[in-house]
Design an enzyme around this catalytic site. Structure first.
Site, PDB file in Angstrom:
ATOM      1  N   GLU A  68     -14.109  -7.341  -7.433  1.00  0.00           N
ATOM      2  CA  GLU A  68     -14.002  -8.255  -6.299  1.00  0.00           C
ATOM      3  C   GLU A  68     -14.978  -9.411  -6.532  1.00  0.00           C
ATOM      4  O   GLU A  68     -16.177  -9.188  -6.742  1.00  0.00           O
ATOM      5  CB  GLU A  68     -14.328  -7.545  -4.988  1.00  0.00           C
ATOM      6  CG  GLU A  68     -14.427  -8.456  -3.779  1.00  0.00           C
ATOM      7  CD  GLU A  68     -13.199  -9.339  -3.585  1.00  0.00           C
ATOM      8  OE1 GLU A  68     -13.373 -10.566  -3.397  1.00  0.00           O
ATOM      9  OE2 GLU A  68     -12.071  -8.804  -3.632  1.00  0.00           O
TER      10      GLU A  68
ATOM     11  N   HIS B 204      -8.485  -7.367  -7.451  1.00  0.00           N
ATOM     12  CA  HIS B 204      -8.856  -8.283  -6.363  1.00  0.00           C
ATOM     13  C   HIS B 204      -8.955  -7.421  -5.104  1.00  0.00           C
ATOM     14  O   HIS B 204      -8.123  -7.495  -4.209  1.00  0.00           O
ATOM     15  CB  HIS B 204      -7.823  -9.394  -6.194  1.00  0.00           C
ATOM     16  CG  HIS B 204      -7.655 -10.259  -7.411  1.00  0.00           C
ATOM     17  ND1 HIS B 204      -6.929  -9.863  -8.510  1.00  0.00           N
ATOM     18  CD2 HIS B 204      -8.121 -11.498  -7.697  1.00  0.00           C
ATOM     19  CE1 HIS B 204      -6.954 -10.833  -9.426  1.00  0.00           C
ATOM     20  NE2 HIS B 204      -7.670 -11.828  -8.951  1.00  0.00           N
TER      21      HIS B 204
ATOM     22  N   SER C 289      -6.778  -1.406  -0.362  1.00  0.00           N
ATOM     23  CA  SER C 289      -6.247  -0.788  -1.580  1.00  0.00           C
ATOM     24  C   SER C 289      -7.264   0.061  -2.334  1.00  0.00           C
ATOM     25  O   SER C 289      -6.902   1.131  -2.848  1.00  0.00           O
ATOM     26  CB  SER C 289      -5.648  -1.864  -2.496  1.00  0.00           C
ATOM     27  OG  SER C 289      -6.578  -2.892  -2.768  1.00  0.00           O
TER      28      SER C 289
ATOM     29  N   HIS D 198       0.812  -1.215   0.000  1.00  0.00           N
ATOM     30  CA  HIS D 198       0.000   0.000   0.000  1.00  0.00           C
ATOM     31  C   HIS D 198       0.847   1.267   0.000  1.00  0.00           C
ATOM     32  O   HIS D 198       0.471   2.266  -0.635  1.00  0.00           O
ATOM     33  CB  HIS D 198      -0.958  -0.026   1.185  1.00  0.00           C
ATOM     34  CG  HIS D 198      -2.002  -1.085   1.066  1.00  0.00           C
ATOM     35  ND1 HIS D 198      -2.586  -1.690   2.160  1.00  0.00           N
ATOM     36  CD2 HIS D 198      -2.564  -1.661  -0.027  1.00  0.00           C
ATOM     37  CE1 HIS D 198      -3.468  -2.582   1.746  1.00  0.00           C
ATOM     38  NE2 HIS D 198      -3.462  -2.585   0.426  1.00  0.00           N
TER      39      HIS D 198
ATOM     40  N   ASP E 174      -3.565  -8.150  -7.441  1.00  0.00           N
ATOM     41  CA  ASP E 174      -3.293  -8.636  -6.084  1.00  0.00           C
ATOM     42  C   ASP E 174      -4.173  -9.840  -5.759  1.00  0.00           C
ATOM     43  O   ASP E 174      -5.054  -9.771  -4.895  1.00  0.00           O
ATOM     44  CB  ASP E 174      -3.552  -7.471  -5.106  1.00  0.00           C
ATOM     45  CG  ASP E 174      -3.326  -7.848  -3.653  1.00  0.00           C
ATOM     46  OD1 ASP E 174      -2.565  -8.799  -3.400  1.00  0.00           O
ATOM     47  OD2 ASP E 174      -3.931  -7.203  -2.781  1.00  0.00           O
TER      48      ASP E 174
ATOM     49  N   ASN F 280     -14.209 -11.931 -12.113  1.00  0.00           N
ATOM     50  CA  ASN F 280     -12.831 -12.402 -12.022  1.00  0.00           C
ATOM     51  C   ASN F 280     -11.884 -11.267 -12.397  1.00  0.00           C
ATOM     52  O   ASN F 280     -11.932 -10.735 -13.498  1.00  0.00           O
ATOM     53  CB  ASN F 280     -12.645 -13.596 -12.964  1.00  0.00           C
ATOM     54  CG  ASN F 280     -11.291 -14.261 -12.813  1.00  0.00           C
ATOM     55  OD1 ASN F 280     -10.292 -13.615 -12.510  1.00  0.00           O
ATOM     56  ND2 ASN F 280     -11.253 -15.558 -13.026  1.00  0.00           N
ATOM     57  N   GLY F 281     -11.006 -10.891 -11.477  1.00  0.00           N
ATOM     58  CA  GLY F 281     -10.132  -9.756 -11.705  1.00  0.00           C
ATOM     59  C   GLY F 281      -9.175  -9.919 -12.870  1.00  0.00           C
ATOM     60  O   GLY F 281      -8.720  -8.916 -13.442  1.00  0.00           O
TER      61      GLY F 281
END
Length: 280
Positions: A117, A41, A99, A18, A163, A142-143
């Site tokens: 997400e 994500h 994030s 971060h 991530d 799905n990211g």
């Protein structure tokens, strides 16, 4: 999905991820032209460090907890700590921004953000949190699909935080594929991939995949807080930076030694940074 980041919020990996994410965005915003940010994500926007999940692990104590009351933080680590402090106005460390919140707080009027997400409960929490903010779109998907779905962006500049939870053994391979797809659709995309340092065999293939991906530039940044052969758990993590803006690598030469020393556990603490592609 079984992974919930609430158990690990604010740990040493989050400090690296971060703090670096904030700085990448700040450096990209030196130009006035608009920017599109992706968080593939995302988890949720805020975590209760005194809640049941974080309380079970207490990982934040050896992460953000070690920076919380320091007055000697180098460079942008102080800005990162202050960003967390804004969510804790009484001075007690309880709330930790995830994030999507970290990026949302830095968005300018001309910028926007796309958040993904997959976990249904967390996705709904994000929608409620960012309701009324038209510059932030929340998707439950799905990211890894984000580059195909959204790149290239009209802004012609993008920052993508990749991530994944690393619940599956092929997540590193999918990260490489994501890089290849993103740069094939918009070569100048800045990508920040967080990854755990665990299986050295898988990591070796990941490094080679990034080197061979065709990425114009790839900078490997790793922080270990314990010896790599320690059996206690997550000993370290890395950030693979694709097309990182200058002078992030020069600044990291000051930040990484400090973090490896001050976050060290079990007699360990080390770091490395090198170019896998396109060294300037």
């Amino acid at each position: 999905m079984n992974y919930r980041h609430s158990y690990h919020a604010g740990n040493h990996a989050d400090v690296l991820k971060h703090a670096l994410l904030r700085r990448l965005l700040e450096l990209m915003q030196r130009k006035e032209t608009p920017l599109c940010c992706f968080d593939s994500h995302a988890g949720t926007a805020l975590y209760d460090l005194q809640g049941e999940a974080a309380g079970k692990t207490g990982e934040y104590v050896d992460g953000i907890g070690r920076l919380w009351q320091r007055d000697d933080l180098p460079l942008w680590l102080a800005d990162y700590r202050d960003a967390v402090a804004r969510h804790n106005p009484d001075g007690a460390l309880r709330w930790y921004p995830g994030s999507p919140q970290i990026m949302a707080e830095l968005l300018r009027e001309q910028d926007r953000m796309i958040v993904s997400e997959l976990h249904p409960e967390d996705a709904e929490t994000l929608r409620a949190h960012f309701a009324g903010q038209p510059d932030i779109a929340v998707h439950q998907r799905n990211g890894y699909e984000l580059p195909k779905a959204f790149l290239p962006v009209p802004e012609k500049r993008a920052l993508w935080l990749l991530d994944p939870p690393f619940e599956k053994t092929d997540d590193l391979e999918r990260c490489v594929a994501g890089v290849q797809q993103a740069i094939s659709r918009m070569r100048q995309t800045v990508i920040a991939i967080w990854y755990p340092i665990k299986d050295q065999r898988l990591l070796k293939d990941f490094y080679q995949g990034i080197a061979d991906s065709g990425a114009p530039k790839a900078l490997r940044v790793e922080l270990n807080v314990r010896p790599v052969d320690n059996q206690l758990g997550l000993n370290g993590s890395g950030m693979m930076l694709i097309n990182p803006p200058w002078p992030i690598w020069e600044e990291l030469e000051q930040v990484l030694p400090w973090l490896s020393r001050e976050l060290a556990q079990a007699g360990g603490g080390s770091w490395r940074m090198d170019w896998l592609a396109g060294a300037p």
